[in-house]
Scaffold this motif. Sequence first.
Motif, short mmCIF file in Angstrom:
data_model
loop_
_atom_site.label_atom_id
_atom_site.label_comp_id
_atom_site.label_asym_id
_atom_site.label_seq_id
_atom_site.Cartn_x
_atom_site.Cartn_y
_atom_site.Cartn_z
N ILE A 19 0.84 -1.21 0.00
CA ILE A 19 0.00 0.00 0.00
C ILE A 19 0.87 1.26 0.00
O ILE A 19 0.62 2.20 -0.76
N GLU A 20 1.91 1.25 0.82
CA GLU A 20 2.79 2.43 0.93
C GLU A 20 3.46 2.73 -0.42
O GLU A 20 3.49 3.88 -0.86
N ILE A 21 3.98 1.68 -1.06
CA ILE A 21 4.67 1.88 -2.35
C ILE A 21 3.67 2.34 -3.41
O ILE A 21 3.95 3.26 -4.19
N TYR A 22 2.51 1.72 -3.42
CA TYR A 22 1.48 2.09 -4.40
C TYR A 22 1.05 3.55 -4.23
O TYR A 22 1.00 4.32 -5.20
N ASN A 23 0.75 3.94 -2.99
CA ASN A 23 0.30 5.32 -2.73
C ASN A 23 1.35 6.34 -3.15
O ASN A 23 1.03 7.39 -3.72
N LYS A 24 2.60 6.01 -2.89
CA LYS A 24 3.69 6.94 -3.23
C LYS A 24 3.82 7.06 -4.76
O LYS A 24 3.90 8.16 -5.31
N GLN A 25 3.80 5.89 -5.43
CA GLN A 25 4.01 5.88 -6.88
C GLN A 25 2.89 6.59 -7.64
O GLN A 25 3.13 7.29 -8.61
N VAL A 44 -6.60 -2.12 -6.97
CA VAL A 44 -6.13 -0.98 -7.78
C VAL A 44 -6.65 -1.15 -9.20
O VAL A 44 -7.05 -2.26 -9.60
N PRO A 45 -6.70 -0.06 -9.98
CA PRO A 45 -7.21 -0.17 -11.35
C PRO A 45 -6.42 -1.21 -12.15
O PRO A 45 -5.22 -1.39 -11.91
N GLN A 49 -2.32 -3.10 -11.84
CA GLN A 49 -2.22 -4.33 -11.04
C GLN A 49 -0.87 -5.02 -11.20
O GLN A 49 -0.29 -5.52 -10.22
N GLN A 50 -0.35 -5.05 -12.43
CA GLN A 50 0.94 -5.72 -12.63
C GLN A 50 2.04 -5.01 -11.86
O GLN A 50 2.94 -5.65 -11.30
N SER A 51 1.97 -3.71 -11.82
CA SER A 51 2.96 -2.92 -11.07
C SER A 51 2.98 -3.34 -9.60
O SER A 51 4.05 -3.53 -8.99
N ARG A 53 1.86 -6.23 -8.38
CA ARG A 53 2.31 -7.62 -8.28
C ARG A 53 3.82 -7.74 -8.43
O ARG A 53 4.43 -8.70 -7.94
N ASP A 54 4.43 -6.77 -9.10
CA ASP A 54 5.88 -6.81 -9.31
C ASP A 54 6.68 -6.24 -8.13
O ASP A 54 7.91 -6.36 -8.12
N HIS A 55 6.01 -5.62 -7.15
CA HIS A 55 6.75 -5.08 -5.99
C HIS A 55 7.72 -6.12 -5.42
O HIS A 55 8.86 -5.80 -5.08
N ALA A 56 7.23 -7.36 -5.31
CA ALA A 56 8.00 -8.41 -4.63
C ALA A 56 9.26 -8.80 -5.39
O ALA A 56 10.12 -9.49 -4.85
N ARG A 57 9.35 -8.38 -6.65
CA ARG A 57 10.55 -8.70 -7.43
C ARG A 57 11.60 -7.58 -7.36
O ARG A 57 12.68 -7.70 -7.93
N ASN A 58 11.25 -6.51 -6.69
CA ASN A 58 12.19 -5.38 -6.59
C ASN A 58 13.19 -5.60 -5.46
O ASN A 58 12.81 -5.97 -4.35
N ARG A 59 14.46 -5.37 -5.75
CA ARG A 59 15.50 -5.45 -4.73
C ARG A 59 15.16 -4.49 -3.59
O ARG A 59 14.78 -3.34 -3.85
N GLY A 60 15.27 -4.97 -2.38
CA GLY A 60 15.02 -4.13 -1.21
C GLY A 60 13.63 -4.27 -0.65
O GLY A 60 13.39 -3.89 0.50
N PHE A 61 12.69 -4.80 -1.43
CA PHE A 61 11.30 -4.87 -0.96
C PHE A 61 11.20 -5.65 0.36
O PHE A 61 10.64 -5.16 1.34
N PHE A 62 11.77 -6.84 0.38
CA PHE A 62 11.63 -7.69 1.58
C PHE A 62 12.54 -7.22 2.72
O PHE A 62 12.21 -7.37 3.89
#
Lengths: 173, 173
Positions: A19-25, A44-45, A49-51, A53-62
């Motif tokens: 939610i935090e990443i989505y709201n910021k972006q 989300v619209p 949605q793909q954006s 779902r891809d959060h988890a593939r970003n370095r640093g997310f976890f």
Amino acid sequence: MVIFVDMDEVIADTYGAHIEIYNKQFSENLTLELCNGNEVWRMVPPERQQSVRDHARNRGFFRNLKPIKNAQVVLRKLNEKHEVYIASAAMQFPNSLEEKSDWLDEHLSFIPWQNRILCGHKHILLGDVLIDDRSYNLEKFDGRTLLFTSPHNIRTTGFERANNWLEVADKLL
Amino acid sequence: MVIFVDMDEVIADTYGAHIEIYNKQFSENLTLELCNGNEVWRMVPPERQQSVRDHARNRGFFRNLKPIKNAQVVLRKLNEKHEVYIASAAMQFPNSLEEKSDWLDEHLSFIPWQNRILCGHKHILLGDVLIDDRSYNLEKFDGRTLLFTSPHNIRTTGFERANNWLEVADKLL
């Protein structure tokens, strides 16, 4: 007693981070309450949605997830009384593996490497209790299961539920 | 049948890599035969032992291991007949986690992420067979165990042994 504890949405706040990443972006104001009963990406619209779902593939997310409230203090006590293992279905996201190890070093350093499991299927775990937010993990586990409440599972029925870590303490300490 | 298979010295040639790196670094001629019955780091002069023990902490070490002879072809057949999981006590080396995932993608891509386990203790695994080169992993496993022969374990007794992957095929196919 051997207790397996999931990571995402049980001890690490994946949902809140999405939610935090989505709201910021997208300069939005999505909240946990608005999401209740749903996977976050469904809220989300379609074109975004793909954006999400891809959060988890970003370095640093976890690596940067916040601990779930009271997880650390209750797990420390559980660990004194029982044999506690962290068990995360992390193999889906190879970028998450070292980040999860580092996260545990920072937030749950009293759980040694011998008691950390990054896996896929969880029905290969041999123990007494599994605490998890995903019903498909609990269904096949051969032992007592606790469904840890997360926004996406509040409508799921048929499982003993722990709504927060104080309830886990009541049940297992 | 659920079969768990260790990585290092069972499907990935850690021992050979230690010798290769040591020989290159110190211009030596250590061989597998010279090491028989011992841990590799015990076979070098005391002042070089820490250097050998640190190989596993170097980036790239696990990614570049050669597959053990016939491991791939036999595992492919085992996987058609049984439920095969790769189970590596990799949590000791956080740098190895993503490298091991990448190694499996390259060499054993038919084993999906759901069937890959990076862990510590292996007595939390629930299944029928464990193939491992370390007796302390086999001792506590609740099922059939196969000690996979490696230079360091040739003097170990008291376990059913598989000397190579063709012997594993004979026993389990």
